[in-house]
Design an enzyme around this catalytic site. Sequence first.
Site, PDB file in Angstrom:
ATOM      1  N   GLY A  39       0.778  -1.246   0.000  1.00 53.95           N
ATOM      2  CA  GLY A  39       0.000   0.000   0.000  1.00 53.95           C
ATOM      3  C   GLY A  39       0.802   1.283   0.000  1.00 53.95           C
ATOM      4  N   ASP A  95       0.416   3.336   4.119  1.00 56.24           N
ATOM      5  CA  ASP A  95      -0.672   4.059   3.463  1.00 56.24           C
ATOM      6  C   ASP A  95      -1.689   4.591   4.465  1.00 56.24           C
ATOM      7  OD1 ASP A  95      -1.523   1.484   4.096  1.00 56.24           O
ATOM      8  OD2 ASP A  95      -2.292   1.011   2.114  1.00 56.24           O
ATOM      9  N   ASP A  98      -5.059   2.240  10.644  1.00 56.33           N
ATOM     10  CA  ASP A  98      -6.444   1.837  10.898  1.00 56.33           C
ATOM     11  C   ASP A  98      -6.536   1.407  12.362  1.00 56.33           C
ATOM     12  OD1 ASP A  98      -9.097   1.152  10.451  1.00 56.33           O
ATOM     13  OD2 ASP A  98      -8.636  -0.786   9.573  1.00 56.33           O
ATOM     14  N   LYS A 126      -7.435   6.705  10.004  1.00 56.53           N
ATOM     15  CA  LYS A 126      -8.886   6.577  10.149  1.00 56.53           C
ATOM     16  C   LYS A 126      -9.294   6.937  11.566  1.00 56.53           C
ATOM     17  CE  LYS A 126     -10.470   3.215   6.989  1.00 56.53           C
ATOM     18  NZ  LYS A 126     -10.994   1.867   6.763  1.00 56.53           N
ATOM     19  N   ASP A 154      -5.787  -0.559  -1.669  1.00 52.74           N
ATOM     20  CA  ASP A 154      -6.516  -1.507  -2.512  1.00 52.74           C
ATOM     21  C   ASP A 154      -7.800  -1.992  -1.861  1.00 52.74           C
ATOM     22  OD1 ASP A 154      -5.030  -3.066  -0.481  1.00 52.74           O
ATOM     23  OD2 ASP A 154      -5.931  -4.767  -1.524  1.00 52.74           O
ATOM     24  N   ARG A 160      -5.288   0.295  -6.785  1.00 52.32           N
ATOM     25  CA  ARG A 160      -4.116   0.959  -6.198  1.00 52.32           C
ATOM     26  C   ARG A 160      -3.599   2.105  -7.068  1.00 52.32           C
ATOM     27  NH1 ARG A 160      -2.244  -2.282  -1.947  1.00 52.32           N
ATOM     28  NH2 ARG A 160      -2.402  -4.526  -2.248  1.00 52.32           N
TER      29      ARG A 160
HETATM   30  P1  IMP Z   1      -4.013  -1.685  10.793  1.00 55.75           P
HETATM   31  O1  IMP Z   1      -3.027  -2.735  11.165  1.00 55.75           O
HETATM   32  O2  IMP Z   1      -5.403  -2.049  11.246  1.00 55.75           O
HETATM   33  O3  IMP Z   1      -3.637  -0.283  11.205  1.00 55.75           O
HETATM   34  O4  IMP Z   1      -4.186  -1.762   9.233  1.00 55.75           O
HETATM   35  C1  IMP Z   1      -3.391  -1.128   8.356  1.00 55.75           C
HETATM   36  C2  IMP Z   1      -3.499  -1.793   7.001  1.00 55.75           C
HETATM   37  O5  IMP Z   1      -4.860  -2.164   6.703  1.00 55.75           O
HETATM   38  C3  IMP Z   1      -3.086  -0.815   5.947  1.00 55.75           C
HETATM   39  O6  IMP Z   1      -1.735  -0.940   5.647  1.00 55.75           O
HETATM   40  C4  IMP Z   1      -3.988  -1.182   4.787  1.00 55.75           C
HETATM   41  O7  IMP Z   1      -3.328  -2.138   3.974  1.00 55.75           O
HETATM   42  C5  IMP Z   1      -5.213  -1.848   5.376  1.00 55.75           C
HETATM   43  N1  IMP Z   1      -6.401  -0.933   5.400  1.00 55.75           N
HETATM   44  C6  IMP Z   1      -7.010  -0.391   6.476  1.00 55.75           C
HETATM   45  N2  IMP Z   1      -8.046   0.389   6.124  1.00 55.75           N
HETATM   46  C7  IMP Z   1      -8.089   0.360   4.780  1.00 55.75           C
HETATM   47  C8  IMP Z   1      -8.952   1.002   3.798  1.00 55.75           C
HETATM   48  O8  IMP Z   1      -9.883   1.780   4.097  1.00 55.75           O
HETATM   49  N3  IMP Z   1      -8.677   0.735   2.490  1.00 55.75           N
HETATM   50  C9  IMP Z   1      -7.657  -0.098   2.108  1.00 55.75           C
HETATM   51  N4  IMP Z   1      -6.842  -0.698   2.981  1.00 55.75           N
HETATM   52  C10 IMP Z   1      -7.049  -0.486   4.308  1.00 55.75           C
HETATM   53 MG    MG Z   2      -3.848  -3.365   1.980  1.00 58.07          MG
END
Ligand code: IMP
Ligand code: MG
Length: 174
Positions: A39, A95, A98, A126, A154, A160
């Site tokens: 990403g 990217d 979350d 987010k 993605d 992407r």
């Molecule tokens: P985390 O570990 O929950 O912070 O997730 C981060 C990863 O989840 C990012 O690197 C993205 O690949 C994916 N991700 C989280 N939200 C989205 C979204 O809205 N669109 C696409 N990918 C997302």
């Molecule tokens: Mg991803």
Amino acid sequence: MDVLIPADAIQERVRNLAEEIRESFPPGAPITVIGVLTGSIIFLTDLIRQLNLPLRIGLIQASSYRGQATVPGKLYIHDEMLPDVRGRHLLLLDDILDTGQTLTRVVDHLRECGAVSVRTCVLLRKIGRQSVPFEPDFCGFPIPDKFVVGYGLDFNDDYRHLPFIGILPDDTNV
Ligand code: IMP
Ligand code: MG
């Protein structure tokens, strides 16, 4: 698809971020920019060309989202493509922040690999989704809790290449 952040707004923010980041490193520090695959690749290539610092590039893969699933599962870290980071100051790029699980784990991993320091920068964050306490050093845009694609992000490996950040329509099979 609804556009959340137009391409020109991303480019302008990336230029500003590059300035903030450049000022945060001690002059002459040995820097390696690490991108979380896949990403971060578009963000990484745009940002490093604005950074105006001598740097190296490294890549690491972390995936918590398998296939179409949008619920985080087990996190896998693959560091086969990571250069030697011992003695280096790292700028870790992703990217989107979350839940925060990915960056928390990757930062720990990079410290264990011998990095002197690890700064983190995310293009998007987010709001209201974080499940672990994690503060990125730099953040491009806070965004609402919607599933977004484009500029590296993605859905099931599609979208992407879009130059903007768009909100995936609700009727897409998420
Ligand atoms: P985390 O570990 O929950 O912070 O997730 C981060 C990863 O989840 C990012 O690197 C993205 O690949 C994916 N991700 C989280 N939200 C989205 C979204 O809205 N669109 C696409 N990918 C997302
Ligand atoms: Mg991803």
